[in-house]
Design an enzyme around this catalytic site. Sequence first.
Site, short mmCIF file in Angstrom:
data_model
loop_
_atom_site.label_atom_id
_atom_site.label_comp_id
_atom_site.label_asym_id
_atom_site.label_seq_id
_atom_site.Cartn_x
_atom_site.Cartn_y
_atom_site.Cartn_z
N LYS A 29 0.86 -1.19 0.00
CA LYS A 29 0.00 0.00 0.00
C LYS A 29 0.89 1.23 0.00
O LYS A 29 1.98 1.21 0.56
CB LYS A 29 -0.89 0.03 1.24
CG LYS A 29 -2.13 0.87 1.06
CD LYS A 29 -3.20 0.08 0.32
CE LYS A 29 -4.51 0.81 0.20
NZ LYS A 29 -5.59 -0.10 -0.18
P1 NAD Z 1 -13.13 7.52 -2.67
O1 NAD Z 1 -12.11 8.59 -2.53
O2 NAD Z 1 -13.68 7.22 -4.01
O3 NAD Z 1 -14.37 7.81 -1.68
C1 NAD Z 1 -14.23 8.03 -0.31
C2 NAD Z 1 -15.57 8.58 0.18
O4 NAD Z 1 -15.55 8.66 1.61
C3 NAD Z 1 -15.87 9.99 -0.32
O5 NAD Z 1 -17.25 10.08 -0.64
C4 NAD Z 1 -15.56 10.86 0.92
O6 NAD Z 1 -16.29 12.08 0.93
C5 NAD Z 1 -16.02 9.93 2.01
N1 NAD Z 1 -15.49 10.26 3.32
C6 NAD Z 1 -14.23 10.60 3.68
N2 NAD Z 1 -14.16 10.85 5.00
C7 NAD Z 1 -15.41 10.63 5.48
C8 NAD Z 1 -16.01 10.71 6.77
N3 NAD Z 1 -15.27 11.04 7.84
N4 NAD Z 1 -17.32 10.43 6.89
C9 NAD Z 1 -18.06 10.10 5.82
N5 NAD Z 1 -17.56 9.99 4.58
C10 NAD Z 1 -16.26 10.26 4.42
O7 NAD Z 1 -12.46 6.22 -2.02
P2 NAD Z 1 -12.83 4.69 -2.25
O8 NAD Z 1 -11.90 4.16 -3.28
O9 NAD Z 1 -14.29 4.55 -2.40
O10 NAD Z 1 -12.36 4.10 -0.84
C11 NAD Z 1 -13.24 4.06 0.29
C12 NAD Z 1 -12.78 2.92 1.17
O11 NAD Z 1 -12.82 1.70 0.42
C13 NAD Z 1 -11.35 3.04 1.70
O12 NAD Z 1 -11.27 2.47 2.99
C14 NAD Z 1 -10.57 2.19 0.71
O13 NAD Z 1 -9.34 1.73 1.26
C15 NAD Z 1 -11.56 1.07 0.49
N6 NAD Z 1 -11.32 0.30 -0.73
C16 NAD Z 1 -11.35 0.86 -1.95
C17 NAD Z 1 -11.10 0.07 -3.07
C18 NAD Z 1 -11.16 0.61 -4.47
O14 NAD Z 1 -11.05 -0.20 -5.40
N7 NAD Z 1 -11.37 1.89 -4.68
C19 NAD Z 1 -10.82 -1.30 -2.93
C20 NAD Z 1 -10.82 -1.85 -1.65
C21 NAD Z 1 -11.07 -1.04 -0.56
#
Ligand code: NAD
Length: 416
Positions: free
Chosen positions: A105
């Site tokens: 990561k």
């Molecule tokens: P992203 O940047 O697309 O979205 C993140 C979202 O969370 C945004 O809408 C943001 O406004 C919101 N957010 C941030 N802080 C917040 C808070 N305190 N309260 C409420 N909402 C809040 O990111 P993503 O890719 O969707 O990632 C989100 C989670 O999923 C992370 O933990 C990431 O590690 C995990 N994840 C993502 C992927 C992927 O393929 N993108 C894969 C596995 C895990």
Amino acid sequence: MSEPNPFESLQEQIDDAAAYLDIETDVLERLKHPERVLEVNLSIELDDGTLRRFEGFRSQFNGDRGPYKGGIRYHPNVSRDEVKALSGWMAYKCAIVDVPFGGGKGGIVVDPDELSDSELERLTRAYATELRPLVGPDRDIPAPDVNTGQREMNWFKDTYETLERTTAPGVITGKAISSGGSEGRVEATGRSTMIAAREVFEYLGRDITEATVAIQGYGNAGSVGARLIEDLGATVVAVSDSSGGVYDADGLDTRAVKAFKNETGTVSGYGDAEELTNEELLTLDVDVLVPAALENAIDGDLAADVRADVIVEAANGPLTPRADDVLTDRDVHVVPDILANAGGVTVSYFEWVQNRQRFAWTEERVNDELESVITSAFDELVDAYESKDLPNIRTAAYVVATRRIADAYTEGGNWP
Ligand code: NAD
């Protein structure tokens, strides 16, 4: 009691599982720490001609089962301990879905909203340049995470290929289709979240079309998960992002909320829905709660007020170990992150396979193979949970994954 940081949480989760496994303590110690962490100093020229320094990291947690694999996060709260934890969760996640990757990561301490597109491009290219000695299609393969997506992946790939004077689309996944990306990758994390929700309802003998759902975080994982869960027939009553949340007891139109967020930058203010805070959303009286934002969203205190009886973790590490204990005691069923969001890395693996084959799969094939990987992994976890009488599905996930990583390590032997 104070809550551990995400890296300590990861180590506690591994220790919880180890209690049910026959693994030597010294081998276990190895599986609780990253193999290496690179810290980089990125100085880029801003549009006004001044230089600004950013701190970046890449943690390579474990490579016993294959090349390191994991996303790149752009966020002001990125830290060494956070990337160490996230890289560990990736190693255990890859083992659960049995894709031949280890865990990695990376991240940059930056608020991307403060930078222009060209500044972000220079920052991404500087980061890719610093990571060049460590990454490669057979070494370490980054992907998107919070605040990064296809655009950043394309810049990273282009930088690597230019420096290496080669074409190597498999150096990174989550690219645009025209740059060697895979069909179905953008939706993959939300899709596995949906499959996890569907499977746990089936396991519990409940009807998901009767369920109400609240989703914290409306980015890639949260908004796609919301739409696919709504398509199953469930009612999504609340969603939120970092600016706050919206609630409608009759159900939100998840596509319309997404279109509203694309236009305005937030879900707040959508239609006639009631506004609510993130804390209110997490304690709503719903059947399913999907945390899809960041780590430590629910701590031990808040867990006592959670009213959902099923939690599907789309985010990585949204529950602290104290929260886990409270929810286990309260018989709340938690589908852990390392299964529920494993669709992202699974389709990243498919993308890497396609890049190596130089042969693109159809979206139907990607989704079919993903369905089969996630449902098989779910069945394996439930089997371990029941047959070993484990306290919860998260412990089952770590039992299965730790066994696989430890076997790969011991079969290879230690050297030097
Ligand atoms: P992203 O940047 O697309 O979205 C993140 C979202 O969370 C945004 O809408 C943001 O406004 C919101 N957010 C941030 N802080 C917040 C808070 N305190 N309260 C409420 N909402 C809040 O990111 P993503 O890719 O969707 O990632 C989100 C989670 O999923 C992370 O933990 C990431 O590690 C995990 N994840 C993502 C992927 C992927 O393929 N993108 C894969 C596995 C895990």
